[in-house]
Design a protein around this motif. Sequence first.
Motif, PDB file in Angstrom:
ATOM      1  N   GLY A 387      -1.948 -15.086  -2.775  1.00  0.00           N
ATOM      2  CA  GLY A 387      -1.177 -13.856  -2.866  1.00  0.00           C
ATOM      3  C   GLY A 387      -1.001 -13.220  -1.513  1.00  0.00           C
ATOM      4  O   GLY A 387      -1.677 -13.558  -0.543  1.00  0.00           O
ATOM      5  N   ASN A 388      -0.075 -12.313  -1.446  1.00  0.00           N
ATOM      6  CA  ASN A 388       0.174 -11.554  -0.226  1.00  0.00           C
ATOM      7  C   ASN A 388      -0.101 -10.081  -0.490  1.00  0.00           C
ATOM      8  O   ASN A 388      -0.105  -9.627  -1.623  1.00  0.00           O
ATOM      9  N   GLY A 389      -0.270  -9.329   0.562  1.00  0.00           N
ATOM     10  CA  GLY A 389      -0.486  -7.889   0.393  1.00  0.00           C
ATOM     11  C   GLY A 389      -1.717  -7.630  -0.434  1.00  0.00           C
ATOM     12  O   GLY A 389      -2.787  -8.180  -0.191  1.00  0.00           O
ATOM     13  N   SER A 390      -1.569  -6.786  -1.458  1.00  0.00           N
ATOM     14  CA  SER A 390      -2.718  -6.427  -2.282  1.00  0.00           C
ATOM     15  C   SER A 390      -3.225  -7.587  -3.110  1.00  0.00           C
ATOM     16  O   SER A 390      -4.325  -7.546  -3.649  1.00  0.00           O
ATOM     17  N   GLY A 391      -2.445  -8.658  -3.230  1.00  0.00           N
ATOM     18  CA  GLY A 391      -2.893  -9.832  -3.978  1.00  0.00           C
ATOM     19  C   GLY A 391      -3.724 -10.780  -3.165  1.00  0.00           C
ATOM     20  O   GLY A 391      -4.367 -11.686  -3.709  1.00  0.00           O
ATOM     21  N   VAL A 400     -10.393  -6.239 -10.562  1.00  0.00           N
ATOM     22  CA  VAL A 400      -9.033  -5.743 -10.364  1.00  0.00           C
ATOM     23  C   VAL A 400      -8.832  -4.356 -10.973  1.00  0.00           C
ATOM     24  O   VAL A 400      -7.831  -3.697 -10.698  1.00  0.00           O
ATOM     25  N   ILE A 401      -9.770  -3.919 -11.817  1.00  0.00           N
ATOM     26  CA  ILE A 401      -9.729  -2.568 -12.383  1.00  0.00           C
ATOM     27  C   ILE A 401     -11.118  -1.955 -12.262  1.00  0.00           C
ATOM     28  O   ILE A 401     -12.116  -2.557 -12.689  1.00  0.00           O
ATOM     29  N   ALA A 402     -11.201  -0.796 -11.645  1.00  0.00           N
ATOM     30  CA  ALA A 402     -12.441  -0.012 -11.593  1.00  0.00           C
ATOM     31  C   ALA A 402     -12.085   1.377 -12.083  1.00  0.00           C
ATOM     32  O   ALA A 402     -11.411   2.136 -11.387  1.00  0.00           O
ATOM     33  N   ALA A 403     -12.507   1.714 -13.297  1.00  0.00           N
ATOM     34  CA  ALA A 403     -12.038   2.937 -13.946  1.00  0.00           C
ATOM     35  C   ALA A 403     -13.194   3.817 -14.391  1.00  0.00           C
ATOM     36  O   ALA A 403     -14.062   3.380 -15.155  1.00  0.00           O
ATOM     37  N   ILE A 404     -13.211   5.047 -13.881  1.00  0.00           N
ATOM     38  CA  ILE A 404     -14.105   6.072 -14.415  1.00  0.00           C
ATOM     39  C   ILE A 404     -13.332   6.726 -15.550  1.00  0.00           C
ATOM     40  O   ILE A 404     -12.407   7.501 -15.338  1.00  0.00           O
ATOM     41  N   THR A 405     -13.691   6.389 -16.768  1.00  0.00           N
ATOM     42  CA  THR A 405     -12.880   6.731 -17.930  1.00  0.00           C
ATOM     43  C   THR A 405     -13.775   6.865 -19.153  1.00  0.00           C
ATOM     44  O   THR A 405     -14.955   6.532 -19.095  1.00  0.00           O
ATOM     45  N   TRP A 436      -7.131  -5.081  -3.845  1.00  0.00           N
ATOM     46  CA  TRP A 436      -6.667  -5.547  -5.152  1.00  0.00           C
ATOM     47  C   TRP A 436      -7.261  -4.749  -6.327  1.00  0.00           C
ATOM     48  O   TRP A 436      -6.969  -5.028  -7.479  1.00  0.00           O
ATOM     49  N   VAL A 437      -8.099  -3.754  -6.044  1.00  0.00           N
ATOM     50  CA  VAL A 437      -8.762  -2.996  -7.112  1.00  0.00           C
ATOM     51  C   VAL A 437      -7.899  -1.806  -7.510  1.00  0.00           C
ATOM     52  O   VAL A 437      -7.553  -0.962  -6.685  1.00  0.00           O
ATOM     53  N   LYS A 438      -7.563  -1.717  -8.794  1.00  0.00           N
ATOM     54  CA  LYS A 438      -6.856  -0.553  -9.333  1.00  0.00           C
ATOM     55  C   LYS A 438      -7.910   0.484  -9.727  1.00  0.00           C
ATOM     56  O   LYS A 438      -8.666   0.296 -10.680  1.00  0.00           O
ATOM     57  N   THR A 439      -7.970   1.569  -8.995  1.00  0.00           N
ATOM     58  CA  THR A 439      -8.988   2.603  -9.204  1.00  0.00           C
ATOM     59  C   THR A 439      -8.398   3.785  -9.970  1.00  0.00           C
ATOM     60  O   THR A 439      -7.210   4.095  -9.824  1.00  0.00           O
ATOM     61  N   PRO A 482      -0.105  -1.270 -16.010  1.00  0.00           N
ATOM     62  CA  PRO A 482       0.046  -2.594 -15.388  1.00  0.00           C
ATOM     63  C   PRO A 482      -0.756  -2.718 -14.102  1.00  0.00           C
ATOM     64  O   PRO A 482      -1.011  -1.736 -13.406  1.00  0.00           O
ATOM     65  N   LEU A 483      -1.138  -3.953 -13.794  1.00  0.00           N
ATOM     66  CA  LEU A 483      -1.716  -4.229 -12.481  1.00  0.00           C
ATOM     67  C   LEU A 483      -0.606  -4.219 -11.441  1.00  0.00           C
ATOM     68  O   LEU A 483       0.565  -4.465 -11.770  1.00  0.00           O
ATOM     69  N   PRO A 484      -0.910  -3.928 -10.179  1.00  0.00           N
ATOM     70  CA  PRO A 484       0.103  -4.042  -9.133  1.00  0.00           C
ATOM     71  C   PRO A 484       0.743  -5.434  -9.168  1.00  0.00           C
ATOM     72  O   PRO A 484       0.065  -6.431  -9.451  1.00  0.00           O
ATOM     73  N   ASP A 485       2.034  -5.503  -8.893  1.00  0.00           N
ATOM     74  CA  ASP A 485       2.779  -6.753  -9.048  1.00  0.00           C
ATOM     75  C   ASP A 485       2.133  -7.928  -8.327  1.00  0.00           C
ATOM     76  O   ASP A 485       2.033  -9.034  -8.870  1.00  0.00           O
ATOM     77  N   GLU A 486       1.701  -7.704  -7.083  1.00  0.00           N
ATOM     78  CA  GLU A 486       1.150  -8.809  -6.299  1.00  0.00           C
ATOM     79  C   GLU A 486      -0.169  -9.290  -6.882  1.00  0.00           C
ATOM     80  O   GLU A 486      -0.472 -10.491  -6.864  1.00  0.00           O
ATOM     81  N   VAL A 487      -0.968  -8.367  -7.405  1.00  0.00           N
ATOM     82  CA  VAL A 487      -2.228  -8.751  -8.034  1.00  0.00           C
ATOM     83  C   VAL A 487      -1.950  -9.508  -9.330  1.00  0.00           C
ATOM     84  O   VAL A 487      -2.555 -10.564  -9.599  1.00  0.00           O
ATOM     85  N   ALA A 488      -1.046  -8.992 -10.151  1.00  0.00           N
ATOM     86  CA  ALA A 488      -0.700  -9.659 -11.404  1.00  0.00           C
ATOM     87  C   ALA A 488      -0.163 -11.062 -11.141  1.00  0.00           C
ATOM     88  O   ALA A 488      -0.504 -12.019 -11.853  1.00  0.00           O
ATOM     89  N   ALA A 489       0.668 -11.220 -10.100  1.00  0.00           N
ATOM     90  CA  ALA A 489       1.226 -12.534  -9.770  1.00  0.00           C
ATOM     91  C   ALA A 489       0.129 -13.502  -9.357  1.00  0.00           C
ATOM     92  O   ALA A 489       0.129 -14.685  -9.756  1.00  0.00           O
ATOM     93  N   ALA A 490      -0.836 -13.021  -8.563  1.00  0.00           N
ATOM     94  CA  ALA A 490      -1.938 -13.887  -8.132  1.00  0.00           C
ATOM     95  C   ALA A 490      -2.762 -14.343  -9.326  1.00  0.00           C
ATOM     96  O   ALA A 490      -3.188 -15.503  -9.397  1.00  0.00           O
TER      97      ALA A 490
END
Length: 555
Positions: A387-391, A400-405, A436-439, A482-490
């Motif tokens: 992947g490129n960028g965030s991926g 890829v997901i870190a959520a305080i929820t 690549w972590v969605k916070t 959704p996950l960021p596009d580059e992360v989802a693609a990876a």
Amino acid sequence: MPALEAAGYPGVARLPYSLKILLENMLRREDGRFVTARDIETLARWTPGTHTEIAFMPARVLLQDFTGVPAVVDLAAMRDGIARLGGDPEAVNPAQPAELVIDHSVQVDYFARPDAFDLNAKLEFSRNRERYAFLKWGQEAFRNFRVVPPGTGIVHQVNIEYLARVVCRDGANGDATAYPDTLVGTDSHTTMVNGLGVVGWGVGGIEAEAAMLGQPISMLIPDVIGFRLVGALPDGTTATDLVLTITEQLRQYGVVGKFVEFCGPGLASLTVADRATLGNMSPEYGSTVAICPIDDMTLDYLRLTGRDGAQVELVEAYARAQGLFAAAAEEPLYTDAIELDLATVEPSLAGPKRPQDRVPLHSAKAAFAGVLDELAAGRNAPAGGSGNGSGAGVEDGAVVIAAITSCTNTSNPSVMIAAGLVAQRAQALGLRPKPWVKTSLAPGSLVVTEYLRAAGLLEPLEQLGFGLVGYGCTTCIGNSGPLPDEVAAAVRDNDLVVTSVLSGNRNFEGRVQPLVRANYLASPPLVVAYALAGRMTVDLTREPLGAMRTAPTCI
């Protein structure tokens, strides 16, 4: 109840706390039809193994916007039917107080940006405009029905902080009547209110609607399992670690369809926020309720959350008069009892698929390696990171997901402040979550952001990407977005087994996010730590979270 005991029922004093609540409910409602004298006598003489059918009438009904809307629709339909028959449609109203909290519709589309909350709120309103307009109409049209608007908090946290009465008071026919607060709710985690000493549990929509219309709930007298706590939690452990330990233990024991009551000297060391954490995960270990009795900690919490002084006095006076106030006297008679030494609790996670699969933190790296082959079974492409960028750098085990929820933990100031302290220290050391972590940070109520801001901890969380995304159930119910596009693609291109770490209560595969196969429940501070590490393939007890970018500063 003391009068009943004096009338020849000496076992009333040793009934489990929750059964005393049911007994009071029946005493107050004896009518010879739904509740008979024989029913009351059976419960008053309860011994383990008694499973007679009884009728329970909750004092109120709690709804959330997904499962509560059908009940309001039915009330509206009844009004239409009454109008067609020539009657007065305004005569149709909930017979019991009903409160609906809109909390299940917000989604994490935007994150790690200052305007994430506003943008997510706008999308929420645009997607749910018709439903929200209908609920607003319902609040204005029906008596005995209140709606808590979106962007306020999670239903269960709003319930314990604001809606719960603990002791109700009515003034029918000029006489003042006090009685225990009880409820059913259209969400399984209604049991969170058990931490306040309130008997309540989750039910289906039909049962909730029947209760709203004044019909009692038919149930068998349950087995009651006493869960005796001794000792105190060691430093470095949290209520999250405790509830994951209890979930593992009670799943192995088997408490489905039973009541669980916490008791013992260790209970005094647990705040109401800790107790609410234990009650919240009752569905995960299978019990109908998981309750703590009213005690001084309950009264302190009511004062802390701004309840009226007269209400707090009523709660104490009523509980003591009815034998419902926890005392150091002989413990109740239970169907069976289990004991846990709080000193044995250790930092833990649960996963990758079930909340009862506890993993000690020091074993998390090895545990993930042990299940990777199973999770990757049927892989369509060779594993690898690309992947490129965030991926870039996304590979098996990437977080890829870190959520305080979730209401489970965001109601507990100790773990939320701990997360803020981890963020504060990380910021001072120049550490950042991996790209690549969605916070996300989705607190259970507005009070959480207020005390984080007052403590100077909201800004460090925001700097690490844990900025406010909304007040409501998000990642825990699958509204992670959704996950960021580059992360989802990876992930797709390499058929990767990626992970999420969330401070929630449910981690079934596919629930959190369709592309995430492994999901781990953890305390908020561990969520922040794993965001910094960016992968499950690290031992947080031995390996560094990252490389320091700036010279450390004292904080």
